[in-house]
Scaffold this motif. Sequence first.
Motif, PDB file in Angstrom:
ATOM      1  N   THR A 151     -11.398  -3.114  -0.945  1.00 11.09           N
ATOM      2  CA  THR A 151     -10.408  -2.149  -1.442  1.00 11.09           C
ATOM      3  C   THR A 151     -10.993  -1.309  -2.576  1.00 11.09           C
ATOM      4  O   THR A 151     -10.674  -0.122  -2.699  1.00 11.09           O
ATOM      5  N   PHE A 152     -11.861  -1.907  -3.390  1.00 11.17           N
ATOM      6  CA  PHE A 152     -12.492  -1.165  -4.486  1.00 11.17           C
ATOM      7  C   PHE A 152     -13.543  -0.189  -3.944  1.00 11.17           C
ATOM      8  O   PHE A 152     -13.717   0.904  -4.485  1.00 11.17           O
ATOM      9  N   VAL A 153     -14.232  -0.583  -2.869  1.00 13.24           N
ATOM     10  CA  VAL A 153     -15.205   0.314  -2.241  1.00 13.24           C
ATOM     11  C   VAL A 153     -14.487   1.539  -1.677  1.00 13.24           C
ATOM     12  O   VAL A 153     -14.898   2.690  -1.902  1.00 13.24           O
ATOM     13  N   LEU A 154     -13.414   1.308  -0.956  1.00 13.89           N
ATOM     14  CA  LEU A 154     -12.732   2.393  -0.248  1.00 13.89           C
ATOM     15  C   LEU A 154     -11.866   3.256  -1.162  1.00 13.89           C
ATOM     16  O   LEU A 154     -11.541   4.391  -0.812  1.00 13.89           O
ATOM     17  N   SER A 155     -11.491   2.728  -2.332  1.00 12.61           N
ATOM     18  CA  SER A 155     -10.705   3.545  -3.268  1.00 12.61           C
ATOM     19  C   SER A 155     -11.594   4.447  -4.120  1.00 12.61           C
ATOM     20  O   SER A 155     -11.118   5.342  -4.805  1.00 12.61           O
ATOM     21  N   ASP A 156     -12.908   4.223  -4.036  1.00 17.22           N
ATOM     22  CA  ASP A 156     -13.874   4.999  -4.830  1.00 17.22           C
ATOM     23  C   ASP A 156     -14.577   6.010  -3.923  1.00 17.22           C
ATOM     24  O   ASP A 156     -14.416   6.013  -2.704  1.00 17.22           O
ATOM     25  N   ALA A 157     -15.376   6.902  -4.511  1.00 16.32           N
ATOM     26  CA  ALA A 157     -16.156   7.889  -3.750  1.00 16.32           C
ATOM     27  C   ALA A 157     -17.145   7.139  -2.851  1.00 16.32           C
ATOM     28  O   ALA A 157     -17.650   6.071  -3.225  1.00 16.32           O
ATOM     29  N   PRO A 158     -17.430   7.611  -1.655  1.00 20.76           N
ATOM     30  CA  PRO A 158     -17.004   8.906  -1.100  1.00 20.76           C
ATOM     31  C   PRO A 158     -15.699   8.849  -0.309  1.00 20.76           C
ATOM     32  O   PRO A 158     -15.265   9.860   0.232  1.00 20.76           O
ATOM     33  N   TYR A 159     -15.075   7.641  -0.230  1.00 25.37           N
ATOM     34  CA  TYR A 159     -13.903   7.508   0.637  1.00 25.37           C
ATOM     35  C   TYR A 159     -12.620   7.969  -0.061  1.00 25.37           C
ATOM     36  O   TYR A 159     -11.808   8.681   0.518  1.00 25.37           O
ATOM     37  N   ASN A 160     -12.427   7.516  -1.316  1.00 26.53           N
ATOM     38  CA  ASN A 160     -11.274   7.928  -2.132  1.00 26.53           C
ATOM     39  C   ASN A 160      -9.945   7.726  -1.413  1.00 26.53           C
ATOM     40  O   ASN A 160      -9.052   8.578  -1.440  1.00 26.53           O
ATOM     41  N   PRO A 195      -6.211   6.390  -0.756  1.00 22.44           N
ATOM     42  CA  PRO A 195      -5.061   5.942  -1.551  1.00 22.44           C
ATOM     43  C   PRO A 195      -4.624   4.551  -1.115  1.00 22.44           C
ATOM     44  O   PRO A 195      -5.061   4.040  -0.066  1.00 22.44           O
ATOM     45  N   ALA A 196      -3.738   3.947  -1.917  1.00 21.82           N
ATOM     46  CA  ALA A 196      -3.294   2.575  -1.627  1.00 21.82           C
ATOM     47  C   ALA A 196      -2.646   2.458  -0.248  1.00 21.82           C
ATOM     48  O   ALA A 196      -2.762   1.433   0.417  1.00 21.82           O
ATOM     49  N   SER A 197      -1.960   3.521   0.190  1.00 18.73           N
ATOM     50  CA  SER A 197      -1.301   3.472   1.495  1.00 18.73           C
ATOM     51  C   SER A 197      -2.311   3.280   2.618  1.00 18.73           C
ATOM     52  O   SER A 197      -2.100   2.475   3.541  1.00 18.73           O
ATOM     53  N   GLY A 254       0.808  -1.220   0.000  1.00 17.13           N
ATOM     54  CA  GLY A 254       0.000   0.000   0.000  1.00 17.13           C
ATOM     55  C   GLY A 254       0.835   1.262   0.000  1.00 17.13           C
ATOM     56  O   GLY A 254       0.654   2.148  -0.847  1.00 17.13           O
ATOM     57  N   PHE A 255       1.784   1.378   0.922  1.00 18.57           N
ATOM     58  CA  PHE A 255       2.553   2.611   1.059  1.00 18.57           C
ATOM     59  C   PHE A 255       3.531   2.820  -0.097  1.00 18.57           C
ATOM     60  O   PHE A 255       3.610   3.910  -0.672  1.00 18.57           O
ATOM     61  N   VAL A 256       4.292   1.755  -0.442  1.00 21.98           N
ATOM     62  CA  VAL A 256       5.265   1.901  -1.538  1.00 21.98           C
ATOM     63  C   VAL A 256       4.540   2.066  -2.867  1.00 21.98           C
ATOM     64  O   VAL A 256       4.943   2.873  -3.716  1.00 21.98           O
ATOM     65  N   GLY A 257       3.453   1.302  -3.063  1.00 23.24           N
ATOM     66  CA  GLY A 257       2.680   1.428  -4.294  1.00 23.24           C
ATOM     67  C   GLY A 257       2.115   2.821  -4.462  1.00 23.24           C
ATOM     68  O   GLY A 257       2.147   3.397  -5.562  1.00 23.24           O
ATOM     69  N   ASP A 258       1.606   3.391  -3.367  1.00 20.73           N
ATOM     70  CA  ASP A 258       1.035   4.734  -3.416  1.00 20.73           C
ATOM     71  C   ASP A 258       2.106   5.787  -3.681  1.00 20.73           C
ATOM     72  O   ASP A 258       1.878   6.787  -4.373  1.00 20.73           O
ATOM     73  N   TRP A 259       3.296   5.574  -3.150  1.00 21.12           N
ATOM     74  CA  TRP A 259       4.389   6.550  -3.241  1.00 21.12           C
ATOM     75  C   TRP A 259       5.149   6.441  -4.559  1.00 21.12           C
ATOM     76  O   TRP A 259       5.389   7.438  -5.255  1.00 21.12           O
TER      77      TRP A 259
END
Length: 406
Positions: free
Chosen positions: A244-253, A255-257, A163-168
């Motif tokens: 992960t798909f729910v939380l990466s989309d609106a309204p949460y948006n 990031p992978a980290s 999550g963190f390295v992928g996001d960064w």
Amino acid sequence: MSQQNDTAIKSGSGLFWRATLALCIGSYIIFANLYLTQPLLPMLAQEFDVSALEAGWSFTVSTLMLGLSLLVYGPLSDAIGRRGLMILSIGGTALITLLLSQSHDYTTLLILRGLQGFLMGGLPAIAIAYMGDEYSKKALMIAVGVYISGNTLGGISGRLIGGFVGDWLGWSAAFEVMTLLSVVGLVLFALLLPPSRRFKAKLLHPIAMGRDLAGHLRNPLLLAAYLIGGFNFFIFINQYSYITFVLSDAPYNLPASLLGMLFLTYLSGTLGSAFSGKIAQHMPQPMVIALGICVLICGSLVTLLPSLIGIIAGFLLNSFGFFLAHSSASGWVSRAAPHARASANSLYLVFYYLGASSGGFYLDPFWQWAGWSGVVAGSIIVLGITLSLSLWLLLQDKRHLQAQPA
């Protein structure tokens, strides 16, 4: 016989902590690599233009091959030894991770993840057998608990690193960082793990092995436990993939980290595992399994609350309930197997990992139908079946106790 006992690794000794640390490091590396892709699923879906289900294959193909490999490594290590195969498992895993960082198409990535899954199976299939050979009975009981904590920490760390390295730095950098970590782990494992001193090679007997496995599958008590463990994991681990798909989309948006941080909810599962033995002192094991499944059902329903706090609370409950049931079901297998307990436990793990690899295919139609609410609905159906199986086991357990002479 006394000489052989003298060579056993004693609890609390320097050799005990050296060997146990090595096995924990090896376990940490294997499970960190296995779960690395889970927080990266939305990123992989976007990078390679694939669906949520197809992105999930990067995780499920590894668990599928890991599960199947368990049937190979155990008997193979009985014949040719433990230590070398475990080193090969970690080294092969590290090499494939490096190749994964250079993947340019999704088909190649999936093929490599499948091969990696097969290589990963070497350590979890052999580590406890190595302990059984080399440790005293008291040391073995302590070491197994410490070793399992390495599994948990590896799974959490792999997701956090992904999550963190992928996001960064991007998804490929996550594999590169994991390669470096794996190489360091490989070197430490090889330096720390003592050579086998009590191992005795056994001839491979495929026919006898097949007979034992078939006998376990014909035992309804064992089969029920296999189905409970497999189908519970079938739901539990794949819920993480879809959320992960729910939380990466609106309204949460998120990031992978921050998606990786969700997997810290696994820590409540450590409590669930620890409590399972204590609770089983006061009630039958099948009842503990049923209790865990009920908590898992409640947690799944809590995730429907329209808030991030509700989702986190639900997954904390899920993890506690799942590991409470899993630890109890695993213990039930050891108790219910009349013979060949090692192969009975191996078969439980095969069902366990096959469940992890196939749950996404079952849940995807529910996801397409109604999103996360559909995933929860599909989950409740399967958990209702495993709850029924656990209650059937409870009934059989009571009948067995009543049939025993006073």
